[in-house]
Design a protein around this motif. Structure first.
Motif, short mmCIF file in Angstrom:
data_model
loop_
_atom_site.label_atom_id
_atom_site.label_comp_id
_atom_site.label_asym_id
_atom_site.label_seq_id
_atom_site.Cartn_x
_atom_site.Cartn_y
_atom_site.Cartn_z
N ARG A 73 0.83 -1.20 0.00
CA ARG A 73 0.00 0.00 0.00
C ARG A 73 0.87 1.26 0.00
O ARG A 73 1.88 1.32 0.70
N SER A 75 1.55 5.14 0.97
CA SER A 75 1.12 6.10 1.99
C SER A 75 0.43 7.27 1.29
O SER A 75 0.65 7.51 0.09
N GLU A 77 1.09 10.33 1.53
CA GLU A 77 2.13 11.24 1.06
C GLU A 77 2.73 10.76 -0.26
O GLU A 77 2.97 11.57 -1.17
N SER A 178 -5.51 3.15 -3.90
CA SER A 178 -5.61 1.97 -3.05
C SER A 178 -6.42 0.90 -3.78
O SER A 178 -7.39 1.19 -4.47
N PRO A 185 1.00 -0.45 5.13
CA PRO A 185 1.86 0.63 4.66
C PRO A 185 3.28 0.16 4.43
O PRO A 185 3.80 -0.68 5.16
N ARG A 186 3.88 0.70 3.39
CA ARG A 186 5.23 0.29 3.02
C ARG A 186 6.20 1.42 3.28
O ARG A 186 5.95 2.56 2.90
N ARG A 187 7.32 1.13 3.92
CA ARG A 187 8.39 2.11 4.07
C ARG A 187 9.10 2.24 2.74
O ARG A 187 9.28 1.26 2.01
N ARG A 188 9.49 3.44 2.39
CA ARG A 188 10.06 3.70 1.08
C ARG A 188 11.57 3.56 1.10
O ARG A 188 12.27 4.18 1.88
#
Length: 218
Positions: A73, A75, A77, A178, A185-188
Motif C-alpha cells: 500500500r 502512503s 504522502e 488503493s 503501509p510500506r516504508r520507502r
C-alpha cells in the motif's frame, strides 16, 4: 455378475464420464482466463500463433507465479507525490514530448517497484502486473517501447507519443490508488528493488490525480 466384471464396468463408466465432462472443464478454464486477462488473453494467443493451449499455459503460469505477490500500500504522502510528478510531466510534454515520455516511463517503473512489482526485466514486471491489471497494462508496454525508441535517437511522431502517454495513464491511476489486494503501509527505500519470483490547488497538494492536460500535437 462377477466382481471382476463389476470392476471393469465401473471403470468404463468412470472413463466415459471423464470424457463427457472434460470439454466443460477445459471451457471453464478458458473462460476463467479470458475473464481475468481480457485483452492479454488475445495477445498471448497471437504471440503463440493461435495456439490457445500454449497461451492458456502461459497465463496460468503468470497466475501461479504472481497471483499471491504481496502488493504494498502507498502512503497518502507517496500518492500525492506521484500524482504531482505525473501532472508535472504532462506539463513538460508541451515543450519536450520525448523527454516527458521517458520520464513517464521511469516514473511508472518506479511506482511499480514501490507497489511490489520489482523485477530483473521489464517483461517480467509487465507479466506480474497483468495478473491484476490486465486491461490497462498494455499502455505501459507501449509507453516503454516508445520511450526506448526516443532514447535510441529514433524519430517518433508527437501524436504517437501523446497516445502512448494517455494510454499509460490508466495503469498509473490504478497503481497510485488503493486497491483491495493492498497490504499494509510500506516504508520507502528508493534504492532497493524487490525481486519477483522468476495537483494542486492554492499551492497545496492533494491526493487527487490531476486531469489529463497535454498540449497540441506538433
Amino acid at each position: 455378475m462377477s466382481t471382476v466384471t463389476l470392476v471393469i464396468l465401473v471403470a468404463a463408466l468412470g472413463a466415459m464420464a471423464a470424457l463427457a465432462f472434460a470439454p466443460a472443464v477445459r471451457q471453464s478454464g478458458r473462460s476463467g482466463l479470458m475473464n481475468r486477462f481480457g485483452p492479454e488473453y488475445a495477445r498471448a494467443v497471437s504471440r503463440h500463433n493461435g495456439d490457445e493451449k500454449a497461451a492458456q499455459w502461459e497465463l496460468s503460469e503468470r497466475v501461479r507465479h504472481y497471483g499471491n505477490l504481496p502488493i504494498q500500500r502507498l502512503s497518502p504522502e507517496a500518492r500525492e507525490q506521484y500524482a504531482a510528478r505525473w501532472a508535472g510531466l504532462q506539463e513538460q510534454f508541451v515543450d519536450a514530448p520525448a523527454h516527458a515520455l521517458r520520464e513517464a516511463d521511469r516514473l511508472l517503473g518506479e511506482l511499480a517497484v514501490e507497489r511490489g512489482y520489482g523485477s530483473e526485466s521489464h517483461e517480467e514486471q509487465v507479466d506480474a502486473m497483468s495478473v491484476r491489471h490486465a486491461h490497462v497494462v498494455d499502455g505501459y508496454r507501449q509507453l516503454h517501447l516508445m520511450a526506448a525508441r526516443t532514447r535510441g535517437g529514433g524519430q517518433v511522431e508527437t501524436e504517437r507519443m501523446r497516445e502512448a502517454l494517455v494510454s499509460a495513464r490508466a495503469l498509473f491511476e490504478e497503481l497510485v490508488r488503493s486497491q483491495p489486494h493492498d497490504k499494509g503501509p510500506r516504508r520507502r527505500y528508493p534504492s532497493r528493488r524487490p525481486v519477483l519470483p522468476r495537483q494542486s490547488r492554492g499551492g497545496q497538494r492533494t491526493g487527487r490525480i490531476p486531469g489529463q492536460r497535454l498540449g497540441p500535437a506538433r
